[in-house]
Scaffold this active site. Structure first.
Site, PDB file in Angstrom:
ATOM      1  N   CYS A 170      42.958  40.481  20.555  1.00 38.66           N
ATOM      2  CA  CYS A 170      43.144  40.113  19.149  1.00 38.66           C
ATOM      3  C   CYS A 170      42.668  38.700  18.878  1.00 38.66           C
ATOM      4  O   CYS A 170      43.189  38.034  17.997  1.00 38.66           O
ATOM      5  CB  CYS A 170      44.615  40.247  18.784  1.00 38.66           C
ATOM      6  SG  CYS A 170      45.656  39.232  19.845  1.00 38.66           S
ATOM      7  N   GLY A 171      41.694  38.223  19.604  1.00 36.31           N
ATOM      8  CA  GLY A 171      41.304  36.826  19.470  1.00 36.31           C
ATOM      9  C   GLY A 171      40.355  36.519  18.347  1.00 36.31           C
ATOM     10  O   GLY A 171      40.004  35.362  18.129  1.00 36.31           O
TER      11      GLY A 171
END
Length: 259
Positions: free
Chosen positions: A102-103
């Site tokens: 989820c970066g």
């Protein structure tokens, strides 16, 4: 201060341009396998020492409630087994996936941490003067770093600036996990009346661990990342960066730092 056992190793080094061959002390780095109820769940590269604390702190940061940790007598070195009730391996795998996937915008990361911890509500206030002194107090309690120059450190301080615990490790996350594991064993969690100080920069993961441990104030010699600041503001954690030479930069919840 004596260097802790197994944290430093002697190697031969050629120093240029003098051309002298001498002994040098290097930080030890070895793998540690963490098991929960006998099942392997993670391998981390760490500096040996306080391995039970490391395993406990790591699992607490991942939302797992451990009971105890021990070195299994019938297994080779570099293994820690943790007892944990209600352990769901699939849940741990899902959390690892979320944290690593989820970066792009950080939204998923913030949501994942929100599941594991509530906003920190501690009303602890400390002076900017005290905050400015913490990195030096931490540095004075880093014997392995003094010998090798290759270790990170995390210190746990009380509201008066007294050092409660310091741990060193080649991994900055490991050093913090060891302190959280120490706090768990000593019955100090949540860390509502404590301050954490780290020897380097502040990443998202370090602030995440502080939030899960319930620590209201985190101090760093280096800079925070943008996502670390976002998380600190979301979880109501006060983070102070670039704390050196009497200067303090406060990036979130500044009301906890008095001037």
């Amino acid at each position: 201060m004596a260097v802790p056992p197994h944290s430093a190793a002697r190697v031969d080094v050629l120093r240029l341009p003098a051309g002298a061959s001498e002994w040098d002390e290097l930080a030890v780095e070895e793998p540690l396998e963490i098991r929960v109820n006998g099942r392997p769940v993670a391998v981390t590269m760490r500096t040996p020492g306080h391995d039970e604390e490391l395993a406990l702190g790591f699992l607490l940061s991942e939302g797992i409630s451990p009971v105890r940790a021990a070195i299994p007598p019938d297994l080779p070195a570099n293994t820690v087994d943790v007892d944990a009730s209600g352990f769901d391996p699939a849940r741990l795998e899902r959390h690892f996936y979320t944290s690593s996937s989820c970066g792009v915008c950080g939204k998923g990361a913030l949501e994942a941490v929100a599941v594991e911890s509530s906003p920190v509500t501690s009303d602890l206030v400390v002076s900017a003067e005290l905050v400015a002194e913490l990195p030096d107090r931490l540095r004075q309690s880093q014997p392995a770093f003094a010998a090798t120059g290759g270790l990170h450190a995390t210190g746990l301080f009380d509201p008066s600036g007294n050092l409660v615990c310091v741990r060193e490790d080649v991994g900055r996350h490991n050093a913090l996990d060891k302190v959280i594991g120490f706090a768990f064993k000593e019955g100090l969690l949540p860390l509502e009346r404590h301050v954490l100080c780290v020897s380097g920069r502040l990443s998202f993961e370090l602030v995440q661990k502080a939030a899960v441990a319930g620590c209201p104030i985190m101090v760093a010699v280096g800079a925070p990342s943008s996502l670390a600041v976002d998380l600190a503001r979301d979880r109501s954690v006060t983070i102070c960066g670039f704390v050196r030479d009497g200067r303090v930069n406060v990036y979130s919840e500044p009301w906890r730092i008095s001037t």
